[in-house]
Design an enzyme around this catalytic site. Structure first.
Site, PDB file in Angstrom:
ATOM      1  N   GLU A  56      -1.233 -18.291  -3.515  1.00  0.00           N
ATOM      2  CA  GLU A  56      -1.109 -17.683  -2.192  1.00  0.00           C
ATOM      3  C   GLU A  56       0.001 -18.372  -1.402  1.00  0.00           C
ATOM      4  O   GLU A  56       0.430 -19.492  -1.720  1.00  0.00           O
ATOM      5  CB  GLU A  56      -2.446 -17.791  -1.452  1.00  0.00           C
ATOM      6  N   HIS A  92      -8.017 -11.687  -5.871  1.00  0.00           N
ATOM      7  CA  HIS A  92      -9.268 -12.362  -6.232  1.00  0.00           C
ATOM      8  C   HIS A  92     -10.453 -11.833  -5.414  1.00  0.00           C
ATOM      9  O   HIS A  92     -10.294 -11.205  -4.367  1.00  0.00           O
ATOM     10  CB  HIS A  92      -9.129 -13.869  -5.994  1.00  0.00           C
TER      11      HIS A  92
END
Length: 199
Positions: free
Chosen positions: A82, A9
């Site tokens: 994550e 990202h």
């Protein structure tokens, strides 16, 4: 030949000040939005056929930049989040290091951490690989699968797919914001690395 693109990202405000995010749902900053918009045309040129994303906003907003160019509708998978960093989330590196000096030092050296509720490396790799392979297998042969995900999780997934010990993840080096790791699946040899930390 199936291609798998692990796309980190764009930048968040927490990235910029080195605050540990983990699974805290931090949005992209203005810089991160610009990074996603700059990176998306390079990925669109790869002619992706499938777009999957972590459900966290920083990844889903990054995926949206590619969706806008390609018309692909992203699917969202919590397995692509994550690594969870437990009690470290929200702390900057000096704060985490002062409160958990031994565990933080192990993390910095690429070793396992058994403190503060930090997710085990093996657990991260297993959930990431399961989510990615599900998307790849559903896509069929010769697909180009782009996964908008996160830096640490992407490295662990790449190492696991390549059949390497997970301790090798730290040797790959950090995956920068809106950079990618590209693997292809050989019909005999399995997953092979094409490039890491590509812009």
């Amino acid at each position: 030949m199936t291609l798998l693109v692990l796309w980190r990202h764009g930048q968040t405000e927490w990235n910029a000040i080195r605050r540990i995010q983990g699974q805290t749902d931090v949005p992209l900053s203005a810089v991160g939005i610009a990074q996603a918009e700059e990176s998306a045309p390079r990925l669109a040129a790869m002619q992706p056929t499938v777009l999957v994303s972590s459900d966290l906003r920083r990844a889903s907003a990054t995926a949206a930049a590619l969706s806008a160019l390609t018309g692909l509708t992203p699917t969202y998978d919590t397995r692509l989040r994550e690594r969870g960093f437990g009690e470290w989330e929200g702390l900057d590196h000096p704060a985490a290091g002062s409160r958990w000096p031994e565990a933080f030092a192990r993390w910095r050296s690429g070793e396992e951490v058994e403190a503060a509720g930090v997710e085990e490396v093996d657990a991260v790799a297993k959930r990431m690989v399961a989510g990615l392979l599900e998307a790849v297998d559903a896509a069929g042969p010769d697909a180009v699968v782009v996964a908008a995900t996160h830096g640490a999780a992407a490295r662990m997934a790449a190492v696991a797919l390549l059949g390497l010990p997970l301790t090798y993840a730290s040797s790959f080096g950090a995956l920068h914001n809106c950079h990618r790791t590209v693997l292809h699946r050989h019909p005999v040899r399995g997953w092979m690395l094409e490039g890491h930390n590509l812009p």
